[in-house]
Design an enzyme around this catalytic site. Structure first.
Site, PDB file in Angstrom:
ATOM      1  N   ARG A  58       0.734  -1.005  -0.274  1.00 39.33           N
ATOM      2  CA  ARG A  58      -0.312   0.131  -0.471  1.00 39.33           C
ATOM      3  C   ARG A  58       0.861   1.308  -0.213  1.00 39.33           C
ATOM      4  NH1 ARG A  58      -3.248   3.315  -1.673  1.00 39.33           N
ATOM      5  NH2 ARG A  58      -5.242   4.250  -0.289  1.00 39.33           N
ATOM      6  N   GLY A  59       1.012   1.117  -0.807  1.00 38.89           N
ATOM      7  CA  GLY A  59       1.694   2.943  -1.349  1.00 38.89           C
ATOM      8  C   GLY A  59       1.802   4.063  -0.752  1.00 38.89           C
ATOM      9  N   LEU A  64       3.213   2.831   3.061  1.00 39.89           N
ATOM     10  CA  LEU A  64       3.932   2.432   2.852  1.00 39.89           C
ATOM     11  C   LEU A  64       5.185   2.887   2.176  1.00 39.89           C
ATOM     12  CD1 LEU A  64       3.279  -1.238   4.000  1.00 39.89           C
ATOM     13  CD2 LEU A  64       4.138   0.391   5.458  1.00 39.89           C
ATOM     14  N   ARG A  65       5.427   3.803   1.708  1.00 38.43           N
ATOM     15  CA  ARG A  65       6.877   3.774   0.658  1.00 38.43           C
ATOM     16  C   ARG A  65       7.649   4.222   0.497  1.00 38.43           C
ATOM     17  NH1 ARG A  65       5.944   3.556  -4.989  1.00 38.43           N
ATOM     18  NH2 ARG A  65       3.677   3.893  -4.813  1.00 38.43           N
ATOM     19  N   GLU A  90      -3.487  -7.125  -7.753  1.00 34.95           N
ATOM     20  CA  GLU A  90      -2.085  -8.003  -7.921  1.00 34.95           C
ATOM     21  C   GLU A  90      -1.940  -9.242  -7.105  1.00 34.95           C
ATOM     22  OE1 GLU A  90       0.436  -4.499  -6.311  1.00 34.95           O
ATOM     23  OE2 GLU A  90       0.152  -3.478  -8.465  1.00 34.95           O
TER      24      GLU A  90
END
Length: 1168
Positions: free
Chosen positions: A20-21, A24-25, A85
């Protein structure tokens, strides 16, 4: 960087990272991405895709990858792309169309796996919102998303906890990925074994947790072997060398499992050897013997002369050994030298399998191995195994006796086998007698095994520690036990901790919930060992025998512990020289086994004027119930004393002078009613807990207590002569108990670090302003403070306060108008006070869960809107005799008790919808509310019915049961008209309509009218029970509770009039029983019970029944439809009518779809 890894860079991604960008990116995934690339691993994240490329290309990247890292976090289910995904990743992990086999490593980023399993909290809500968002398509994607999440949860996972260090965790991920990439063969079909251990790993490295629901479906006996097979990969699907240490207590089945593993591995690997170590031959089975055995047995077919020469034969023949994969089993390892060859594995070919069995897991600490602790057999398997040993069907009383024996054996196969041999073909009387001796007499076979371990595997300190625990410290707190076991030598302060750890490693004790426990079999063996040694004197029963033993001269200097049980003794004098010469005495306990919780029973040991102890005594534990002396002997030096317990003693003071007690940590002088001075304890700087409960002569505490820098617990409950506390500061104090100190008038804060404060039953009339400084205070108990008039406004400063209890503070009228939010407050008890109105700041108690306002005659109405109190679950208003009206009820209320509110007339119509993310087992009690208006009764039913619509989520559970979820009761005589099946009396029998269980049946609604005839409840429990039986099929009757109450205390409830009980209950998993669909007739029987038996005076006058169905349109976009109730009289299903249409009907209630309906929707799509 390895060549193999370098060669793969630039050939498409090796690792695809799914995450989950937004969450957490930065920085976690960016750091992980960089770390992987720094070691030559081509890792791919979405930002690596060229701008303008179709997002469908991400699926191609997944197909090209060898490994997928699925990072599940709290906001993961907010993203459709994350979920899509994940579905693709799981397809590729099972070689879906267009995919190569993909190795999946789930990573739980500060997310508990149970949340994923149950789709709890925001994680589940977000998934639901994603599927139901406006403009979205409600197809079966939700099923695929859920399946992918559960598949990920069932794989071996890496778990980052809230408290874990992220950088260390990142390094662990990199190592795991590196190990996975070096595998020559693809991931196994099941993919349930642990990731390969890193180089130099072992027990010092945290092993990733293993999660599998599938294993729970197998029998326990088979499950143990299955788990081991997966750890070892007995199918040999890879070229990784696997070393597994099988550990566990004696007799648990380690060798049995190792032989089973070898039998399977023999079919895969030609070279194998089983090396069994024997304690009787240990001097012949040294390192040289081990090396020679390995070489000879593995190479004897290919090289007949191997191993015949001396020296390091492993080194000499390692090239030949590396020609083929091998299987080596080291069985019954008791010394690290026996597995010395495994410290250098250059003679082992990749892909080999090594198994070690040992009852001492510390021996494997230096090895890069996976640990498997063998669990005991479950009850079912234990019973079957025991049955096989006695060759009997266990009929009659033998079955019950067998269960008791199995329970005592605790899943240990060797113990079950030994008991089986003992009792085979024996009479029932023999079984009964043996059962009576299980806790005192071991089986001969087990005794021999365990004694051998005790004598040969333990050193002297470990043996003493084990017997100390058997005699004195079973089920005690671990830190407490380690303190008592610490060596007398000040240079060995950690000895006790080491000894406990050693015994845990050897499976002679275990730690459960922070307490030191011993298996029943080992405990019995320990008691037998105690009887054979002169170090422990266990005296009881016969006074003459005990007196003779205490006078015994021989071996006195070796005595380590004495236990005297006075329960069956005659009164006897104690010689003043009794303990003289016992220079090794550490533990002395005098107690009454018939009164384990202590009591005022008379001490049967009469002390001489001056009881003597060794001058240099090392006593650490002194526990003497009903100690008869006025003080401890003047010659007794407590320099090594750690725990002093003298409950119900006759002491006036501890000693005749202040004595140095540097090690003293625990003191219990409770109920020593003559104790008047504590000044002798002033030199106890390390004291942790002081219990003075019931010391009724104690008037004051010495100011010297300020020297107790480590005191965390002080109990003064029932010290009825205590007037106040000294003006001292004790910063370490966390718990202060002044309950029932009836003369205590003025409270002063002596510690600003208090977490729990009990002032209940004291004579205080207020609290000091300094109370606001207790920012760590969690519990403040002021119950029964009859003189308490006001509370300070500074209560709002108590940011950590969770419970505020003011019950029966009868003079308390205003509740402070706190200006600061008390965000932590969960429980507020105001019953029995004179508070007439709650302040407007009640809204600031946003997380309040329980509010009690019972027995308050000054309350006429609740002038605050509870509709916004989303966390309030328990509201108690019992015997508020002047309460006239109730506002809108809280949306998540689980229990409302308004019993005896004889003036209550109106309850507001519910406008706030219940929140379906909460548990919905709820009860709303309005018994003896005689003035309740009909429109209010309708409002109550409507509120209950709203909550009942959420009950369908459980209907796909595994068992057919009825479960009462929502219920209410109030005075009344007539069953509402919408109950379309009604009967007079306590039994209702009806034929069910055709296809009654087809479609979307979610449960049933029941109604009962009970005549109490002035019944007075004496048991504090009253229940209306329903028994349901389908009369035309062979299904067992099911019983459940329609309504009622169960409360603590001795309060009597009187019921004057008839009452109506209504409940909604779910009907779970109607498809599991094949006969259920054919049921066409049902009989419902109702009765009133007190929890144990029927109450004859209470009669069921009428009863009613209706089937409750879901709405017909599952995909209705607004989800604002009304559940249907089957209407036999009109031949159709009818919706509830509004109160304006019919006074007997509840108000119409819309449904709000939320993720709690998730199981229902998933199951719907599975059907279609």
């Amino acid at each position: 960087m390895s060549t193999s890894l370098l060669s793969k860079v630039n050939k498409g991604p090796q690792v695809f990272i799914n995450f989950r960008g937004e969450e957490l990116r930065r920085p976690f995934v960016s750091h992980l991405h960089e770390a992987l690339r720094n070691v030559g691993i081509n890792a791919f994240i979405d930002s690596d895709e060229d701008p303008g490329e179709d997002l469908e290309n991400l699926f191609k990247r997944i197909e090209e990858s060898e490994i997928a890292l699925a990072i599940l976090s709290s906001k993961y289910t907010e993203s459709q792309w994350c979920l899509d995904e994940l579905v693709k990743i799981m397809e590729c992990s099972s070689k879906g169309e267009g995919c190569k086999k993909l190795w999946v490593i789930p990573i739980f980023y500060k997310l508990d796996t149970s949340i994923v399993k149950g789709l709890d909290g925001d994680f589940g809500v977000n998934l639901w919102k994603l599927w139901t968002k406006p403009g979205g398509v409600r197809d079966d994607r939700i099923v695929k998303w859920n399946a992918a999440l559960q598949d990920a949860r069932n794989k071996t996972a890496l778990i980052l906890k809230e408290s874990s260090e992220e950088m260390a965790f990142l390094a662990k991920i990199v190592i795991t990925v590196q190990n996975a990439l070096t595998r020559n063969s693809p991931q196994s079909q099941e993919d349930t074994r642990s990731p390969p251990p890193s180089q130099g790993g072992g027990r010092g490295e945290e092993i990733p947790k293993f999660h599998s629901r599938a294993l729970s479906r197998t029998e326990s006996g088979e499950q143990r072997l299955k788990q081991l097979e997966e750890k070892l990969d007995v199918d040999c699907n890879d070229n990784e060398t696997r070393i597994v240490a099988v550990v566990g207590m004696p007799g648990i089945g380690k060798t049995y499992l190792a032989k089973k593993l070898l039998a399977k591995l023999e079919t895969k690997i030609v070279r194998h050897v089983f090396i069994q170590f024997d304690s009787e031959r240990s001097k012949y089975q040294g390192l040289e013997w081990v090396q020679k055995t390995i070489v000879e047995d593995l190479l004897k077919k290919d090289y007949p002369t191997s191993g015949s020469e001396g020296g390091n034969v492993l080194e000499n023949w390692k090239e030949q050994l590396r020609e083929k994969k091998i299987v080596v089993v080291f069985d019954n390892v008791t010394d690290q030298k026996q597995i010395e060859p495994l410290k250098n594995c250059d003679w082992i070919k990749k892909g080999s399998r090594i198994v070690i069995t040992t009852r001492d897991k510390s021996l494997t600490e230096t090895l890069p191995c996976d640990l498997y602790e063998v669990p005991g057999l479950n009850d079912k398997d234990s019973l079957e195994f025991f049955r096989s040993q006695i060759c009997s069907n266990l009929e009659g009383n033998f079955m019950e006796l067998s269960r008791k024996i199995v329970d005592f054996a605790g899943g240990n196969p060797l113990a079950l086998e030994a008991f089986g041999k003992e009792l085979k073909k024996k009479s029932e009387d023999c079984w009964e007698k043996r059962l009576g001796t299980l806790t005192r007499v071991s089986s001969e076979e087990m005794r021999e095994v365990l004694r051998n371990i005790f004598e040969k595997d333990l050193d002297e300190k470990q043996r003493e520690a084990f017997l100390d625990i058997v005699c004195f410290f079973r089920s005690h707190d671990e830190s407490y036990v380690t303190s008592l076991l610490d060596s007398v030598d000040p240079k060995s302060a950690e000895a006790g901790r080491e000894e406990v750890r050693d015994l845990v490693d050897k499976f002679l004790i275990h730690i459960s919930n922070g307490r030191v426990e011993i298996h029943d079999i080992l405990f019995t063996m320990g008691k037998e060992l105690v009887e054979t040694t002169n170090k422990y004197w266990m005296l009881s029963s016969n006074s003459a025998v005990s007196a003779d033993a205490l006078r015994k001269k021989r071996g006195r200097d070796q005595v380590r512990g004495i236990v005297i049980d006075m329960s069956k003794m005659e009164e006897m004098p104690l010689d003043n020289q009794t303990f003289v010469g016992m220079s090794s005495l550490r533990y002395l306990k005098v107690y009454n086994s018939l009164c384990p919780r202590h009591c005022e029973a008379r001490c049967k040991l009469n002390l001489p004027d001056e009881l003597e102890f060794p001058k240099n005594n090392i006593i650490r534990y002194l526990d003497w119930m009903n100690f008869p002396g006025k003080e401890l002997p003047s010659e007794f030096e407590p320099k090594d004393l750690i725990d002093l317990r003298l409950p119900y003693s006759k002491i006036i003071s501890l000693w005749n002078r202040v004595k140095d007690t540097p090690k003293l940590k625990w003191v219990d002088l409770s109920h020593s009613s003559k104790l008047s001075s504590l000044s002798e304890l002033s030199e106890a700087p390390n004291l942790l807990r002081l219990n003075l409960e019931g010391c009724t002569s104690l008037k004051e505490l010495p100011e010297a207590m300020q020297k107790m820098k480590n005191l965390v617990f002080l109990n003064l409950r029932g010290c009825t002569s205590l007037l106040s506390l000294p003006k001292i500061t004790m910063d370490s104090l966390k718990t202060l108990i002044l309950s029932d100190c009836s003369q205590f008038q003025t409270f002063e804060v002596i510690s600003e670090h208090l977490e729990t404060l009990y002032l209940n039953g004291t004579a205080i009339n207020g609290l000091p302003s300094a109370i606001g400084n207790l920012d760590r205070l969690i519990l403040l108990n002021l119950i029964d403070c009859k003189n308490l008039v006001t509370l300070p406004d500074c209560l709002g400063k108590l940011k950590s306060l969770q419970e505020l209890k003011l019950s029966r503070c009868s003079k308390l009228k205003p509740f402070p108008d706190v200006t600061a939010k008390m965000e932590s407050l969960r429980v507020l008890l105001l019953d029995g006070t004179s508070i007439a109105e709650m302040p407007g700041s009640i809204y600031d108690l946003s997380l309040l869960r329980r509010l009690c306002l019972s027995r308050n005659d000054d309350i006429h109405t609740l002038r605050f809107d509870m509709g916004q109190m989303f966390h309030l679950k328990w509201l108690e208003l019992k015997y508020c005799k002047n309460l006239i009206s109730l506002p809108i009820l809280p949306p998540n209320l689980q229990c409302l008790n308004a019993h005896g509110c004889t003036s209550l007339r109106t309850v507001a119509s519910p406008q706030t919808l219940p929140t379906p993310t909460e548990q919905i087992h709820s009860t709303f009690i309005f018994t003896n509310c005689y003035e309740l208006e009909q429109v209010s009764k309708n409002a109550i039913i409507s509120y209950v019915q709203k909550k009942s619509k959420l009950m369908s989520a459980d209907r796909y559970n595994q068992d057919f049961v009825f479960k009462s979820l929502i219920g209410t009761c109030f005075p009344g005589y007539d069953i509402p008209a919408w109950f379309n099946h009604q009967a007079l009396g306590s039994v209702l029998t009806l034929k069910l309509p055709q296809h009654w269980n087809a479609g979307r049946l979610i449960g049933i609604a029941l109604c009962v009218v009970v005549s109490f005839n002035g019944y007075k409840d004496q048991s504090n429990s009253l229940q209306v029970k329903c028994t349901c039986e389908f009369t035309n099929v062979s299904l067992s009757p099911e019983s459940f509770i329609v309504g009622g109450f169960s409360e603590p205390g001795d309060e009597t409830h009187t019921f004057e009039a008839d009452h109506i009980f209504i409940c909604y209950t779910t009907l779970l998993n109607i498809k599991k029983h094949q006969q259920f669909p054919s049921a066409t007739e049902v009989s419902l029987g109702f009765q009133v019970t007190n929890g144990t038996s029927e109450v004859a005076k209470c009669k069921v006058m009428k009863c009613g029944f209706s089937l409750v169905y879901e709405p017909d349109e599952v995909e209705n976009s607004s989800w604002k439809v009304t559940p249907r109730i089957e209407d036999k009289r009109q031949g159709r299903r009818s919706s509830f009518r509004t109160a304006e249409e019919d006074d007997d009907c509840p108000i119409a209630t819309p449904t709000t779809a939320t993720y709690n309906s998730f199981n229902r929707i998933v199951s719907y799509f599975k059907k279609v």
